[in-house]
Design a protein around this motif. Structure first.
Motif, PDB file in Angstrom:
ATOM      1  N   PRO A  91      42.862  -5.810  28.040  1.00 57.72           N
ATOM      2  CA  PRO A  91      41.830  -6.553  28.369  1.00 57.72           C
ATOM      3  C   PRO A  91      42.501  -7.799  28.164  1.00 57.72           C
ATOM      4  CG  PRO A  91      41.498  -5.658  26.395  1.00 57.72           C
ATOM      5  CD  PRO A  91      42.143  -4.971  26.625  1.00 57.72           C
ATOM      6  N   GLU A  92      43.570  -8.214  26.854  1.00 56.57           N
ATOM      7  CA  GLU A  92      44.755  -9.182  26.807  1.00 56.57           C
ATOM      8  C   GLU A  92      45.253 -10.004  27.832  1.00 56.57           C
ATOM      9  OE1 GLU A  92      46.799  -6.076  25.343  1.00 56.57           O
ATOM     10  OE2 GLU A  92      45.460  -6.183  25.354  1.00 56.57           O
ATOM     11  N   ARG A  93      45.325  -8.580  29.129  1.00 56.57           N
ATOM     12  CA  ARG A  93      46.254  -9.205  30.374  1.00 56.57           C
ATOM     13  C   ARG A  93      45.082  -9.675  31.652  1.00 56.57           C
ATOM     14  NH1 ARG A  93      51.680  -8.359  30.065  1.00 56.57           N
ATOM     15  NH2 ARG A  93      52.244  -7.491  27.714  1.00 56.57           N
ATOM     16  N   VAL A  94      43.868  -8.947  31.326  1.00 54.56           N
ATOM     17  CA  VAL A  94      43.298  -9.170  32.060  1.00 54.56           C
ATOM     18  C   VAL A  94      41.679 -11.038  32.626  1.00 54.56           C
ATOM     19  CG1 VAL A  94      41.491  -8.236  33.696  1.00 54.56           C
ATOM     20  CG2 VAL A  94      43.047  -6.416  33.041  1.00 54.56           C
ATOM     21  N   ALA A  95      42.063 -11.567  33.553  1.00 54.85           N
ATOM     22  CA  ALA A  95      41.529 -12.567  33.173  1.00 54.85           C
ATOM     23  C   ALA A  95      39.971 -12.171  34.251  1.00 54.85           C
ATOM     24  CB  ALA A  95      42.054 -14.233  33.639  1.00 54.85           C
ATOM     25  N   GLY A  96      39.617 -11.063  34.870  1.00 57.19           N
ATOM     26  CA  GLY A  96      38.479 -11.340  35.652  1.00 57.19           C
ATOM     27  C   GLY A  96      38.756  -9.717  36.207  1.00 57.19           C
ATOM     28  N   LEU A  97      37.388  -9.489  37.163  1.00 52.05           N
ATOM     29  CA  LEU A  97      37.628  -7.745  37.095  1.00 52.05           C
ATOM     30  C   LEU A  97      37.021  -8.307  39.089  1.00 52.05           C
ATOM     31  CD1 LEU A  97      36.777  -5.966  34.605  1.00 52.05           C
ATOM     32  CD2 LEU A  97      38.958  -5.767  35.873  1.00 52.05           C
ATOM     33  N   VAL A  98      37.137  -7.069  39.762  1.00 51.59           N
ATOM     34  CA  VAL A  98      36.613  -7.684  41.223  1.00 51.59           C
ATOM     35  C   VAL A  98      36.217  -6.580  41.588  1.00 51.59           C
ATOM     36  CG1 VAL A  98      36.089  -7.927  44.081  1.00 51.59           C
ATOM     37  CG2 VAL A  98      37.056  -9.280  41.800  1.00 51.59           C
ATOM     38  N   TYR A  99      35.031  -5.462  41.608  1.00 47.00           N
ATOM     39  CA  TYR A  99      34.501  -3.877  42.354  1.00 47.00           C
ATOM     40  C   TYR A  99      34.743  -3.990  43.418  1.00 47.00           C
ATOM     41  CZ  TYR A  99      34.911  -2.876  36.955  1.00 47.00           C
ATOM     42  OH  TYR A  99      35.235  -2.164  36.401  1.00 47.00           O
ATOM     43  N   ALA A 100      34.729  -4.146  44.853  1.00 51.74           N
ATOM     44  CA  ALA A 100      35.147  -4.300  46.019  1.00 51.74           C
ATOM     45  C   ALA A 100      33.710  -2.238  46.122  1.00 51.74           C
ATOM     46  CB  ALA A 100      35.827  -4.074  46.715  1.00 51.74           C
ATOM     47  N   ASP A 101      33.102  -2.826  46.491  1.00 52.56           N
ATOM     48  CA  ASP A 101      32.460  -1.237  46.998  1.00 52.56           C
ATOM     49  C   ASP A 101      33.064   0.103  46.361  1.00 52.56           C
ATOM     50  OD1 ASP A 101      29.567  -0.814  48.075  1.00 52.56           O
ATOM     51  OD2 ASP A 101      30.759   0.461  49.376  1.00 52.56           O
ATOM     52  N   ALA A 102      32.655   0.097  44.700  1.00 54.19           N
ATOM     53  CA  ALA A 102      33.379   0.512  44.245  1.00 54.19           C
ATOM     54  C   ALA A 102      32.708   0.971  42.932  1.00 54.19           C
ATOM     55  CB  ALA A 102      34.790  -0.376  43.559  1.00 54.19           C
ATOM     56  N   PHE A 103      33.230   2.298  42.127  1.00 55.92           N
ATOM     57  CA  PHE A 103      33.008   2.821  40.734  1.00 55.92           C
ATOM     58  C   PHE A 103      33.337   2.174  40.552  1.00 55.92           C
ATOM     59  CE2 PHE A 103      34.400   6.630  43.378  1.00 55.92           C
ATOM     60  CZ  PHE A 103      33.686   7.604  43.836  1.00 55.92           C
ATOM     61  N   VAL A 104      31.867   1.363  39.023  1.00 50.36           N
ATOM     62  CA  VAL A 104      31.932   1.183  37.840  1.00 50.36           C
ATOM     63  C   VAL A 104      31.531   2.229  36.953  1.00 50.36           C
ATOM     64  CG1 VAL A 104      31.029  -1.398  36.402  1.00 50.36           C
ATOM     65  CG2 VAL A 104      31.464  -0.977  38.900  1.00 50.36           C
ATOM     66  N   PRO A 105      32.066   2.691  36.135  1.00 52.19           N
ATOM     67  CA  PRO A 105      32.508   3.824  35.625  1.00 52.19           C
ATOM     68  C   PRO A 105      32.025   3.890  33.783  1.00 52.19           C
ATOM     69  CG  PRO A 105      34.833   3.821  35.655  1.00 52.19           C
ATOM     70  CD  PRO A 105      33.941   3.076  36.723  1.00 52.19           C
ATOM     71  N   ARG A 106      30.657   4.426  33.533  1.00 50.19           N
ATOM     72  CA  ARG A 106      31.181   3.950  31.956  1.00 50.19           C
ATOM     73  C   ARG A 106      31.447   5.571  31.286  1.00 50.19           C
ATOM     74  NH1 ARG A 106      24.453   4.061  33.515  1.00 50.19           N
ATOM     75  NH2 ARG A 106      25.357   5.827  35.445  1.00 50.19           N
ATOM     76  N   ASP A 107      32.127   5.921  29.779  1.00 48.30           N
ATOM     77  CA  ASP A 107      32.390   5.959  29.533  1.00 48.30           C
ATOM     78  C   ASP A 107      31.581   7.477  29.719  1.00 48.30           C
ATOM     79  OD1 ASP A 107      34.627   6.661  27.442  1.00 48.30           O
ATOM     80  OD2 ASP A 107      33.087   6.835  25.395  1.00 48.30           O
ATOM     81  N   GLY A 108      33.345   8.206  29.798  1.00 48.81           N
ATOM     82  CA  GLY A 108      32.654   9.502  30.051  1.00 48.81           C
ATOM     83  C   GLY A 108      32.680  10.218  31.415  1.00 48.81           C
ATOM     84  N   GLU A 109      32.591   9.216  32.509  1.00 47.37           N
ATOM     85  CA  GLU A 109      32.366   9.467  33.822  1.00 47.37           C
ATOM     86  C   GLU A 109      33.561   9.783  34.962  1.00 47.37           C
ATOM     87  OE1 GLU A 109      28.316   8.007  34.713  1.00 47.37           O
ATOM     88  OE2 GLU A 109      29.983   6.249  34.931  1.00 47.37           O
ATOM     89  N   SER A 110      33.655  10.462  35.506  1.00 46.30           N
ATOM     90  CA  SER A 110      34.800  10.490  36.381  1.00 46.30           C
ATOM     91  C   SER A 110      33.871  10.247  38.031  1.00 46.30           C
ATOM     92  CB  SER A 110      35.185  12.531  36.777  1.00 46.30           C
ATOM     93  OG  SER A 110      34.263  13.501  37.057  1.00 46.30           O
ATOM     94  N   ALA A 111      34.937  10.701  38.469  1.00 49.78           N
ATOM     95  CA  ALA A 111      34.732  10.046  39.928  1.00 49.78           C
ATOM     96  C   ALA A 111      33.420  11.054  40.689  1.00 49.78           C
ATOM     97  CB  ALA A 111      35.576   9.841  40.723  1.00 49.78           C
ATOM     98  N   HIS A 112      34.226  12.229  40.091  1.00 52.60           N
ATOM     99  CA  HIS A 112      32.912  13.441  40.973  1.00 52.60           C
ATOM    100  C   HIS A 112      32.246  13.437  40.205  1.00 52.60           C
ATOM    101  CE1 HIS A 112      32.223  17.790  40.795  1.00 52.60           C
ATOM    102  NE2 HIS A 112      33.086  18.258  42.150  1.00 52.60           N
ATOM    103  N   ALA A 113      31.791  13.092  39.015  1.00 49.43           N
ATOM    104  CA  ALA A 113      30.380  13.402  38.302  1.00 49.43           C
ATOM    105  C   ALA A 113      29.267  11.622  38.642  1.00 49.43           C
ATOM    106  CB  ALA A 113      30.801  13.011  36.817  1.00 49.43           C
TER     107      ALA A 113
END
Length: 224
Positions: A91-113
């Motif tokens: 996180p110390e290397r990241v200033a912002g996050l842009v999710y472009a019609d994308a997955f926003v997973p929670r802990d333990g989730e996979s794309a398939h799930a």
């Protein structure tokens, strides 16, 4: 000047972002469009050993090698899985996050799930058309440059500690005309969350082609 790191979705390389890359560079920013291991021009690195962790390390390694400490990570579709884990790890290397019609997973989730039954069926069909370790894109509208994609990246659950919550700028773009979208639940979860800036565009999933000016404007704003 901001630094943007662009992560594509399944089957696509960093070339998918070319219009956005050119727009960001014209505005004076540094841009790294990434092709992940086992995909497109990095397809020779394919194999059953490539999973989500591999793709996360692709990006973390780039940030470390280029000494990037203020990245705005942009993830399209599957790329949301990757940027979530990268932001959690460094996180110390990241200033912002842009999710472009994308997955926003929670802990333990996979794309398939996360995806709905329609997309689960498409994953199965794509894997059957591949070699078991890779998925083939079967949709006729796919860019002809699209290649196979490592299947394990879609099956491996993401591990998140909550460290990415330190990233204050979080943006989500919802494509309203993405037929069969697997992201409706994600959009509904985020649109009323004050920690997020959420946009809804009347276009399909291919944002870089269908809404290039709006996409550029939103990404630029994420660095302000």
């Amino acid at each position: 000047m901001a630094t943007f790191v662009l992560i594509p979705g399944v089957l696509h390389g960093g070339w998918w972002y070319r219009p956005l890359t050119e727009g960001l560079r014209a505005a004076g920013h540094e841009v790294y469009p990434v092709t992940l291991s086992g995909v497109s021009e990095r397809g020779h690195l394919g194999g059953g050993a490539i999973n989500l962790d591999t793709h996360v390390q692709d990006v973390v390694g780039l940030l470390e090698a280029e000494r990037v400490e203020d990245a705005v990570l942009v993830g399209h579709s599957y790329g949301g899985m990757v940027i979530s884990a990268v932001a959690d790890r460094v996180p110390e290397r990241v200033a912002g996050l842009v999710y472009a019609d994308a997955f926003v997973p929670r802990d333990g989730e996979s794309a398939h799930a996360i995806v709905n039954d329609l997309w689960k069926q498409r994953y199965v069909a794509g894997a059957a058309a591949g070699n078991g370790h890779t998925m083939v894109g079967l949709h006729p509208a796919l860019d002809p440059r699209a290649t196979v994609h490592p299947m394990a990246t879609l099956l491996q659950p993401v591990r998140l500690t909550g460290s990415a919550d330190a990233v204050a700028r979080r943006v989500y773009i919802h494509a309203e005309r993405f037929e069969g979208t697997p992201f409706l639940e994600t959009y509904g979860r985020l649109r009323d969350d004050p920690a997020w800036t959420v946009h809804a565009l009347p276009v399909g999933h291919d944002l870089v082609q269908e809404a290039p000016e709006e996409f550029l404007k939103i990404v630029l704003a994420a660095a302000e």
